[in-house]
Design a protein around this motif. Structure first.
Motif, PDB file in Angstrom:
ATOM      1  N   LEU A 115      -1.031  -0.875   6.881  1.00 61.59           N
ATOM      2  CA  LEU A 115      -0.673  -1.682   5.710  1.00 61.59           C
ATOM      3  C   LEU A 115      -0.188  -3.082   6.082  1.00 61.59           C
ATOM      4  N   ASP A 116       0.545  -3.205   7.212  1.00 63.75           N
ATOM      5  CA  ASP A 116       1.052  -4.531   7.591  1.00 63.75           C
ATOM      6  C   ASP A 116      -0.093  -5.495   7.908  1.00 63.75           C
ATOM      7  N   THR A 117      -1.090  -4.995   8.659  1.00 64.68           N
ATOM      8  CA  THR A 117      -2.259  -5.815   8.968  1.00 64.68           C
ATOM      9  C   THR A 117      -2.961  -6.210   7.673  1.00 64.68           C
ATOM     10  N   LEU A 133      -7.790   0.948  -1.118  1.00 62.30           N
ATOM     11  CA  LEU A 133      -6.965   1.664  -0.134  1.00 62.30           C
ATOM     12  C   LEU A 133      -7.168   3.167  -0.258  1.00 62.30           C
ATOM     13  N   LYS A 134      -7.148   3.817   0.895  1.00 64.81           N
ATOM     14  CA  LYS A 134      -7.118   5.284   0.919  1.00 64.81           C
ATOM     15  C   LYS A 134      -5.677   5.729   0.698  1.00 64.81           C
ATOM     16  N   ILE A 135      -5.479   6.768  -0.070  1.00 68.61           N
ATOM     17  CA  ILE A 135      -4.139   7.332  -0.232  1.00 68.61           C
ATOM     18  C   ILE A 135      -4.193   8.825   0.051  1.00 68.61           C
ATOM     19  N   GLY A 136      -3.018   9.429   0.165  1.00 71.77           N
ATOM     20  CA  GLY A 136      -2.979  10.883   0.312  1.00 71.77           C
ATOM     21  C   GLY A 136      -2.723  11.344   1.727  1.00 71.77           C
ATOM     22  N   ARG A 137      -2.246  10.464   2.585  1.00 67.31           N
ATOM     23  CA  ARG A 137      -1.960  10.892   3.964  1.00 67.31           C
ATOM     24  C   ARG A 137      -0.488  11.075   4.215  1.00 67.31           C
ATOM     25  N   ASP A 138       0.333  10.434   3.373  1.00 64.74           N
ATOM     26  CA  ASP A 138       1.775  10.514   3.523  1.00 64.74           C
ATOM     27  C   ASP A 138       2.291  11.328   2.337  1.00 64.74           C
TER      28      ASP A 138
END
Ligand SMILES: [Mg+2]
Length: 323
Positions: A115-117, A133-138
């Motif tokens: 996310l920072d990049t 953005l992909k979500i669902g990993r955290d």
């Protein structure tokens, strides 16, 4: 006189974060060249591991079969796997001059994991209006907070999110609760938020966050239909099939007042530039999902706009078959 050649490429790949779980080091694919008199047409068959149903070997068999039939002036085979059907239809369309040259330039900027990049990339390019953005990993809460933060940092940014079916309804709700109500309308859609399509629909209807069909749109029996809460379908030609097939999907979406988003399956820049031409032709009003050239270490035959990596030419490719 007609001639056909099949080449193979294998190029460095650094997009493991985009391909859930799969971490291949290279991206491998096949390229078909058809020539007739002085005209030629190119196409790319690059099944995406874990997403395509066919293997590269299957694609090669089907591609050779389709080329053989073309050499014999026979109709294209009807049972080609999607990547081979896409490749041969592109080569044919280029040869016949029916694939317009103009490339769509408007697309969503892809976050490839960090996310920072990504935030630095957004800051560096002030005119970016749409990101994916992909979500669902955290945890759903932390994911929701991150998306909320991004929307508050960039007041003009709109988002496409992709959960690849990982959330339960409860997790998807917890994700949505972290997103301030006025921000929700700036999420164009979440692709496949939940484990199945009915749950995803329930989510859309109760959270006022629209969804899009991606995996579902490739399932047998899928019908393009306007349903409350559904904003778009994602069309990935490498996973779907011929140009004619993709065009029928885009036309059906338009009739149902849904957006059709032409999207990458991480093809080489040959396939990507053809997808950008398809997007300009079939979905001129919709930003595409083709921001994947930076995940590959080399370009192939044709250059992608603003991509600085070195390019392979025909002589750099492995010739697999010629007739
Ligand atoms: Mg998706």
């Amino acid at each position: 006189m007609r001639h056909a050649t099949i080449f193979r490429y294998s190029i460095p790949f650094s997009g493991g974060a985009v391909l859930r779980d799969a971490q291949p080091k290279t991206r491998d694919g096949l390229i078909l060249r058809l020539t007739e008199d002085r005209r030629e047409g190119w196409g790319e068959a690059a099944p995406l591991p874990k997403f395509s149903r066919e293997s590269l070997a299957q694609a090669e068999t089907d591609l050779r079969n389709a080329a053989q039939r073309w050499l014999e002036y026979a109709a294209p085979p009807e049972d080609s796997c999607p990547s081979a059907a896409f490749a041969s239809s592109c080569a044919q369309a280029e040869l016949d001059g029916v694939l317009p040259e103009a490339r769509a330039t408007r697309g969503a900027l892809l976050c490839d994991g960090d996310l920072d990049t990504f935030i630095a990339r957004l800051r560096a390019s002030s005119n970016i209006a749409l990101a994916k953005l992909k979500i669902g990993r955290d945890t759903p809460e932390r994911e929701g907070e991150r998306i909320n933060l991004l929307l508050s940092m960039f007041p003009y940014l709109r988002l496409r999110l992709d959960a690849n079916r990982v959330f339960t309804l409860d997790e998807a709700r917890r994700f949505a609760q972290k997103i301030a109500l006025p921000f929700r309308a700036r999420i164009d859609f979440i692709e496949e938020p939940c484990v199945d399509s009915l749950t995803s629909l329930a989510f859309a209807q109760e959270t006022a966050i629209a969804i899009a069909w991606d995996e579902s749109a490739r399932e047998t029996g899928f019908v393009v239909q306007a349903v409350s809460g559904v904003a778009a379908i994602v069309v990935k030609p490498t996973l779907t099939g011929s140009i004619a097939h993709c065009r029928a999907l885009c036309d059906a979406a338009r009739r149902q007042k849904l957006s059709a988003v032409i999207s990458s399956s991480i093809e080489s820049t040959l396939g990507l530039t053809q997808l950008a031409r398809l997007a300009a032709w079939l979905t001129p009003e919709t930003p595409h999902g083709l921001d994947t050239a930076h995940l590959l270490g080399t370009q192939v035959l044709r250059r992608w706009r603003d991509c600085e990596t070195p390019k392979l030419d025909i002589d750099d490719l492995e010739e697999r078959w010629r007739a």
